[in-house]
Write a protein that holds these residues in place. Structure first.
Motif, PDB file in Angstrom:
ATOM      1  N   GLU A   1      -0.010  -9.656  -2.695  1.00  0.00           N
ATOM      2  CA  GLU A   1       0.787  -8.537  -2.193  1.00  0.00           C
ATOM      3  C   GLU A   1       0.835  -7.401  -3.209  1.00  0.00           C
ATOM      4  O   GLU A   1       0.718  -6.225  -2.851  1.00  0.00           O
ATOM      5  N   SER A   2       0.982  -7.751  -4.468  1.00  0.00           N
ATOM      6  CA  SER A   2       1.036  -6.733  -5.524  1.00  0.00           C
ATOM      7  C   SER A   2      -0.285  -5.971  -5.627  1.00  0.00           C
ATOM      8  O   SER A   2      -0.296  -4.741  -5.748  1.00  0.00           O
ATOM      9  N   LEU A   3      -1.377  -6.700  -5.560  1.00  0.00           N
ATOM     10  CA  LEU A   3      -2.689  -6.048  -5.628  1.00  0.00           C
ATOM     11  C   LEU A   3      -2.913  -5.158  -4.408  1.00  0.00           C
ATOM     12  O   LEU A   3      -3.409  -4.028  -4.539  1.00  0.00           O
ATOM     13  N   LEU A   4      -2.522  -5.635  -3.243  1.00  0.00           N
ATOM     14  CA  LEU A   4      -2.665  -4.826  -2.029  1.00  0.00           C
ATOM     15  C   LEU A   4      -1.781  -3.582  -2.080  1.00  0.00           C
ATOM     16  O   LEU A   4      -2.145  -2.541  -1.534  1.00  0.00           O
ATOM     17  N   MET A   5      -0.620  -3.678  -2.752  1.00  0.00           N
ATOM     18  CA  MET A   5       0.262  -2.506  -2.904  1.00  0.00           C
ATOM     19  C   MET A   5      -0.438  -1.398  -3.689  1.00  0.00           C
ATOM     20  O   MET A   5      -0.129  -0.223  -3.515  1.00  0.00           O
ATOM     21  N   GLU A   6      -1.373  -1.755  -4.551  1.00  0.00           N
ATOM     22  CA  GLU A   6      -2.152  -0.755  -5.281  1.00  0.00           C
ATOM     23  C   GLU A   6      -3.347  -0.280  -4.467  1.00  0.00           C
ATOM     24  O   GLU A   6      -3.658   0.912  -4.447  1.00  0.00           O
ATOM     25  N   LEU A   7      -4.017  -1.220  -3.808  1.00  0.00           N
ATOM     26  CA  LEU A   7      -5.282  -0.896  -3.151  1.00  0.00           C
ATOM     27  C   LEU A   7      -5.135  -0.152  -1.831  1.00  0.00           C
ATOM     28  O   LEU A   7      -5.942   0.729  -1.524  1.00  0.00           O
ATOM     29  N   VAL A   8      -4.125  -0.489  -1.036  1.00  0.00           N
ATOM     30  CA  VAL A   8      -3.981   0.151   0.283  1.00  0.00           C
ATOM     31  C   VAL A   8      -3.739   1.658   0.146  1.00  0.00           C
ATOM     32  O   VAL A   8      -4.410   2.446   0.819  1.00  0.00           O
ATOM     33  N   PRO A   9      -2.815   2.125  -0.739  1.00  0.00           N
ATOM     34  CA  PRO A   9      -2.676   3.579  -0.893  1.00  0.00           C
ATOM     35  C   PRO A   9      -3.954   4.250  -1.415  1.00  0.00           C
ATOM     36  O   PRO A   9      -4.279   5.363  -1.001  1.00  0.00           O
ATOM     37  N   GLU A  10      -4.676   3.550  -2.302  1.00  0.00           N
ATOM     38  CA  GLU A  10      -5.948   4.099  -2.786  1.00  0.00           C
ATOM     39  C   GLU A  10      -6.933   4.253  -1.637  1.00  0.00           C
ATOM     40  O   GLU A  10      -7.618   5.270  -1.527  1.00  0.00           O
TER      41      GLU A  10
END
Length: 117
Positions: free
Chosen positions: A10-19
């Motif tokens: 979830e933490s990694l996706l929180m960075e990747l989705v906005p990117e």
């Protein structure tokens, strides 16, 4: 209680989705504020919450439609960035918790002022 691996995902996706969203050309969604991600069933399903406090119900429906269409691009971006074999299926929802908490605070203020009178 979520596992550490799920919390990391979830933490990694929180960075990747906005990117991933920022690489899109559509100005309605490329600057959308992501407020949270909730993974279910391991890494197979993820609900992405965005700040919906500034949008009407119709605008939220349009945003959900645009985000659903862009989910393939987001998945590809995440797979390329992480090297994962599989990326979760994304579902998008407006996060209205900020708006609800503001209403609750206003109610508490109203109650407080009535008690003082």
């Amino acid at each position: 209680m979520k596992s550490i691996n799920l919390q990391r995902t979830e933490s990694l996706l929180m960075e990747l989705v906005p990117e991933a969203l920022s690489t899109l050309k559509d100005s309605r969604i490329n600057t959308l504020a992501i407020t949270g991600i909730d993974c279910k069933n391991g890494k197979y399903d993820a609900t992405v919450y965005y700040d919906g406090s500034d949008y009407t119900k119709q605008e939220k429906q349009v945003l959900n439609s645009l985000l659903s269409k862009a989910s393939g691009h987001i998945k590809t971006y995440c797979l390329n960035a992480t090297g994962w074999y599989k990326c979760p299926n994304f579902k998008f929802k407006a996060d209205d918790t900020l708006e609800q908490s503001m209403k609750m605070e206003a109610l508490f203020d109203k109650i407080k002022s009535k008690k003082q009178d």
